[in-house]
Motif scaffolding. Structure first.
Motif, PDB file in Angstrom:
ATOM      1  N   UNK A   1      10.498  -0.591   2.181  1.00 24.27           N
ATOM      2  CA  UNK A   1      10.710  -1.172   0.858  1.00 24.27           C
ATOM      3  C   UNK A   1      12.121  -0.924   0.365  1.00 24.27           C
ATOM      4  N   UNK A   2      12.616   0.287   0.528  1.00 21.51           N
ATOM      5  CA  UNK A   2      13.945   0.585  -0.001  1.00 21.51           C
ATOM      6  C   UNK A   2      15.062   0.037   0.882  1.00 21.51           C
ATOM      7  N   UNK A   3      14.791  -0.137   2.172  1.00 22.36           N
ATOM      8  CA  UNK A   3      15.813  -0.667   3.068  1.00 22.36           C
ATOM      9  C   UNK A   3      15.667  -2.171   3.290  1.00 22.36           C
ATOM     10  N   UNK A   4      14.650  -2.766   2.672  1.00 24.25           N
ATOM     11  CA  UNK A   4      14.409  -4.195   2.852  1.00 24.25           C
ATOM     12  C   UNK A   4      15.550  -5.092   2.425  1.00 24.25           C
ATOM     13  N   UNK A   5      16.126  -4.903   1.232  1.00 23.50           N
ATOM     14  CA  UNK A   5      17.229  -5.776   0.826  1.00 23.50           C
ATOM     15  C   UNK A   5      18.424  -5.720   1.774  1.00 23.50           C
ATOM     16  N   UNK A   6      18.838  -4.520   2.190  1.00 23.00           N
ATOM     17  CA  UNK A   6      19.972  -4.403   3.117  1.00 23.00           C
ATOM     18  C   UNK A   6      19.628  -5.011   4.468  1.00 23.00           C
ATOM     19  N   UNK A   7      18.375  -4.867   4.892  1.00 22.53           N
ATOM     20  CA  UNK A   7      17.958  -5.433   6.176  1.00 22.53           C
ATOM     21  C   UNK A   7      17.929  -6.956   6.110  1.00 22.53           C
ATOM     22  N   UNK A   8      17.359  -7.497   5.044  1.00 22.13           N
ATOM     23  CA  UNK A   8      17.311  -8.953   4.905  1.00 22.13           C
ATOM     24  C   UNK A   8      18.688  -9.566   4.887  1.00 22.13           C
ATOM     25  N   UNK A   9      19.595  -8.944   4.156  1.00 22.98           N
ATOM     26  CA  UNK A   9      20.979  -9.427   4.113  1.00 22.98           C
ATOM     27  C   UNK A   9      21.625  -9.337   5.487  1.00 22.98           C
TER      28      UNK A   9
ATOM     29  N   UNK B   1      20.253   2.373   1.141  1.00 21.86           N
ATOM     30  CA  UNK B   1      19.517   2.590  -0.095  1.00 21.86           C
ATOM     31  C   UNK B   1      20.406   2.448  -1.326  1.00 21.86           C
ATOM     32  N   UNK B   2      21.705   2.704  -1.192  1.00 19.59           N
ATOM     33  CA  UNK B   2      22.618   2.429  -2.306  1.00 19.59           C
ATOM     34  C   UNK B   2      22.625   0.931  -2.613  1.00 19.59           C
ATOM     35  N   UNK B   3      22.627   0.109  -1.568  1.00 13.35           N
ATOM     36  CA  UNK B   3      22.525  -1.328  -1.810  1.00 13.35           C
ATOM     37  C   UNK B   3      21.127  -1.670  -2.340  1.00 13.35           C
TER      38      UNK B   3
ATOM     39  N   UNK C   1       0.803  -1.228   0.000  1.00 13.69           N
ATOM     40  CA  UNK C   1       0.000   0.000   0.000  1.00 13.69           C
ATOM     41  C   UNK C   1       0.833   1.273   0.000  1.00 13.69           C
ATOM     42  N   UNK C   2       2.139   1.153  -0.062  1.00 13.91           N
ATOM     43  CA  UNK C   2       2.993   2.337   0.023  1.00 13.91           C
ATOM     44  C   UNK C   2       3.161   3.002  -1.336  1.00 13.91           C
ATOM     45  N   UNK C   3       3.835   4.161  -1.340  1.00 17.23           N
ATOM     46  CA  UNK C   3       4.142   4.862  -2.584  1.00 17.23           C
ATOM     47  C   UNK C   3       5.317   4.223  -3.308  1.00 17.23           C
ATOM     48  N   UNK C   4       5.965   3.236  -2.698  1.00 18.42           N
ATOM     49  CA  UNK C   4       6.974   2.374  -3.334  1.00 18.42           C
ATOM     50  C   UNK C   4       8.051   3.166  -4.063  1.00 18.42           C
ATOM     51  N   UNK C   5       8.929   3.779  -3.305  1.00 18.05           N
ATOM     52  CA  UNK C   5       9.985   4.580  -3.922  1.00 18.05           C
ATOM     53  C   UNK C   5      11.315   4.337  -3.210  1.00 18.05           C
ATOM     54  N   UNK C   6      12.385   4.811  -3.833  1.00 20.50           N
ATOM     55  CA  UNK C   6      13.718   4.625  -3.273  1.00 20.50           C
ATOM     56  C   UNK C   6      14.537   5.877  -3.515  1.00 20.50           C
ATOM     57  N   UNK C   7      15.314   6.259  -2.509  1.00 19.52           N
ATOM     58  CA  UNK C   7      16.174   7.439  -2.604  1.00 19.52           C
ATOM     59  C   UNK C   7      17.432   7.226  -1.789  1.00 19.52           C
ATOM     60  N   UNK C   8      18.451   7.984  -2.132  1.00 17.79           N
ATOM     61  CA  UNK C   8      19.651   8.048  -1.312  1.00 17.79           C
ATOM     62  C   UNK C   8      19.729   9.368  -0.551  1.00 17.79           C
ATOM     63  N   UNK C   9      18.760  10.216  -0.741  1.00 18.66           N
ATOM     64  CA  UNK C   9      18.792  11.535  -0.116  1.00 18.66           C
ATOM     65  C   UNK C   9      18.321  11.471   1.342  1.00 18.66           C
TER      66      UNK C   9
END
Length: 390
Positions: free
Chosen positions: A346-354, A64-66, A46-54
């Motif tokens: 959503x954007x921090x999920x991959x780094x968190x899962x790893x 977020x770079x990862x 349900x989120x706006x599903x976005x990613x940023x490094x800012x």
């Protein structure tokens, strides 16, 4: 090392942990318990599903770079039986706008972000007007724009891709709600579910999102994470904004393209942001009183808008500092938390899962050190100050 891992929550965080665990060590038995397998009420969908490094803190930038590296290669990473998933990643960039009062912070953040490798341009007022001619720049002094590595994607698609890949690697998903736990001193031995099953575990992962507080209570732990409603509005307009990024106005209102329409939103004021509001009650007053006036001021073409659709989802909101809580609590020996992302899951999920999989498999972080997001700062009431909270 834990041989039986139970993950509570099968959204982007829980499914990312499951994927990294099974991809790293097929010998680990992974069970994911998800109360809503349709994901109809999940923050991920349900989120706006976005990613940023800012961001203004180094670790958030690095996570977020990862994240963008992961999203760019999702087809190869999460391929199942020859089928590569697509999440429609659109690197349209974020554009943070600043009035004269916000320029110093914008410049400070920009220096940090670019030092860490983010592709961010700092634009003065004239450059803003030249690149984004549809903007009203009269009260602006500067903007920071993500040239690459920032944008938006299909959040539901990401969750499904992670889930399907984890299942293909041997993770078991259980459609049920956690109703209790069996503890032996400071250790969780079994997780009890609404379908009458008991799941033995060597390690428990709380990735329950907006419902993580309920899971923490079963362990006797008070986690400062609450479900906060965020409303999103899909609007149409005769205006056609060329090369429109995701724009963050100085007042906090955001908007971005969604096909030929736009989605927009903002956080309510702190005095009007209670916990656990019903998701089927969208905050139309917030749109009428705050969002629309801000949009019409920033983009003259948005004076004519029509709401085509709207919905609400939950932030799993960390009231301490709006940053995630990742890692172990000193009162429980075999539970790892991954909660309180406050809109960044959503954007921090991959780094968190790893990272969580590394803690389970190796007892420490072996790639990106997430320890500053641990429980210690929470227990000592030392909030992390993130200036770019959206």
């Amino acid at each position: 090392m834990a041989s039986k891992v139970v993950i509570v929550g099968g959204g982007v965080i829980g499914s990312s942990v499951a994927y990294f665990l099974r991809a790293s060590d097929p010998g680990v038995q992974v069970t994911v318990i998800e109360r809503d397998p349709t994901y109809a009420r999940s923050s991920s969908a349900l989120s706006a599903a976005s990613i940023r490094q800012q961001f203004s803190t180094p670790l958030s930038v690095q996570m977020s770079l990862y994240g963008i590296e992961f999203l760019r290669s999702i087809g190869e990473r999460l391929e199942v039986d020859g089928t590569q998933p697509s999440i429609d990643l659109h690197e349209g960039g974020y554009l943070f706008l600043a009035t004269p009062a916000g320029v110093a912070t914008l410049r400070e953040n920009h220096a940090l972000q670019t030092k860490l490798g983010a592709d961010i341009s700092l634009l003065d007022q004239a450059s803003l007007q030249q690149r984004f001619g549809w903007l009203n720049t009269g009260d602006l002094a500067a903007g920071a724009f993500g040239e690459t590595g920032e944008g938006w994607f299909d959040g539901y698609g990401l969750v499904q891709a992670l889930r399907k890949k984890a299942q293909s690697l041997g993770a078991r998903y259980v459609a049920a709600e956690v109703v209790g736990m069996t503890l032996d001193g400071p250790c969780v031995r079994e997780v009890l579910t609404s379908n009458g099953e008991k799941h033995a575990c060597d390690m428990l992962v709380n990735a329950a999102g907006a419902w993580s507080r309920n899971i923490a209570r079963m362990l006797g732990i008070d986690i400062p994470v609450y479900a906060r409603r965020r409303s999103i509005f899909n609007v149409s307009s005769p205006a056609r904004l060329a090369a429109c990024p995701l724009v963050i106005d100085p007042c906090g209102v955001y908007f971005r393209p969604e096909g030929r329409t736009y989605i927009c939103g903002t956080s309510p004021s702190p005095d009007n942001d209670p916990d656990d509001l019903p998701l089927d009650q969208v905050d139309h007053t917030l749109f009428d009183d705050v969002i629309w006036p801000a949009l019409a001021h920033r983009v003259p073409g948005f004076e004519a808008l029509r709401v085509e659709n709207c919905w609400s989802g939950y932030y799993e909101y960390n009231v301490l500092d709006q940053n995630a809580i990742i890692g172990a609590h000193p009162d429980v020996d075999n539970c790892l938390f991954a909660n309180g992302f406050s809109g960044h899951g959503l954007q921090q999920g991959p780094a968190t899962g790893r990272g969580v999989s590394e803690l389970i498999l190796h007892g420490r972080y072996t790639t990106l050190d997430l320890s500053t997001l641990g429980w210690q700062r929470v227990l000592e009431n030392r909030p992390i100050v993130e200036k770019n909270v959206v």
